[in-house]
Design an enzyme around this catalytic site. Sequence first.
Site, short mmCIF file in Angstrom:
data_model
loop_
_atom_site.label_atom_id
_atom_site.label_comp_id
_atom_site.label_asym_id
_atom_site.label_seq_id
_atom_site.Cartn_x
_atom_site.Cartn_y
_atom_site.Cartn_z
CG ASP A 126 -1.98 1.12 1.10
OD1 ASP A 126 -2.65 1.20 0.05
OD2 ASP A 126 -2.14 1.91 2.04
CD GLU A 159 -2.18 6.28 2.61
OE1 GLU A 159 -2.78 7.16 1.96
OE2 GLU A 159 -2.72 5.24 3.02
CD GLU A 171 -8.48 19.20 -0.67
OE1 GLU A 171 -7.22 19.17 -0.73
OE2 GLU A 171 -9.16 20.17 -1.09
CG HIS A 217 -7.60 5.87 4.82
ND1 HIS A 217 -8.24 5.00 3.97
CD2 HIS A 217 -8.57 6.46 5.56
CE1 HIS A 217 -9.54 5.06 4.19
NE2 HIS A 217 -9.77 5.95 5.14
CG ASP A 277 -4.81 1.43 4.82
OD1 ASP A 277 -5.36 1.43 5.93
OD2 ASP A 277 -4.97 2.32 3.98
#
Length: 254
Positions: free
Chosen positions: A22, A24, A67, A169, A174
């Site tokens: 995963d 980000e 965001e 997250h 994750d």
Amino acid sequence: MILASVYFIYRFTVIMRQIILDTETTGLRAAGGDRLIEFAGLEMIDRRLTGNSLHLYIHPERDIEEEAIAIHGISLDFLAEKKAPVFAEAGKQIADFIKDAELIIHNAPFDVGFLNMEFARMGLPATETIAGGIIDTLKMAKTRYPGQKNSLDALCTRLSIDRSRRIFHGALIDCELLSEVYLALTRSQFSLVDGLAENNQTQTATLHNRQPLPHPLIIQAAGDAELHQHEAYLNALGEPCLWRQSANRKEADA
């Protein structure tokens, strides 16, 4: 269907290295200037996490969208505190970690798109070339649960996986959740492989644990009259008789 099942059994009978992966990022657009800021990968072999992992924070050399920070909680100040390297300093380590492994990713096009963009900046091959294959658990979930929400959160709820530790997250948490989701999504498929392995073990144990017969076997040799009848029967079959050909071959070999 039969061929697919045979392929599945063959593929997973052989031990395969997999990486639950995963990332980000600063935003959603790999082609629009956004960058990768966190990478996490957990190694799995034979459907078991090995404890081998790679977790890196990476400085994006640009601002992070508000965001995005609201989703993963990673700011430039946080990355400065972690003394996060830029991707050019960490990319080779990531490429080496995923080399030849099968990658398990939720919504794979997103993460692979960012990795490919970052690898290309360094002159490294694409993820599809470095890795040994890619499994998209989002695609798997959409096939299993058509028309339903199939986000990682939704799947954890549907599959009774505890996600109470997931406040943001983050890539590492994750990956941990995704490993459980993947195992749950594929459990029924692997039951066939596990069943075959269990049957083989049972048959082997039966052979090893076989008890001797309570009485010795009595071997009754054929008498002269029976041998004479047997020869007469073979003569009636003619010269091409397979029985005689086999017997003659054994005598020649001896």
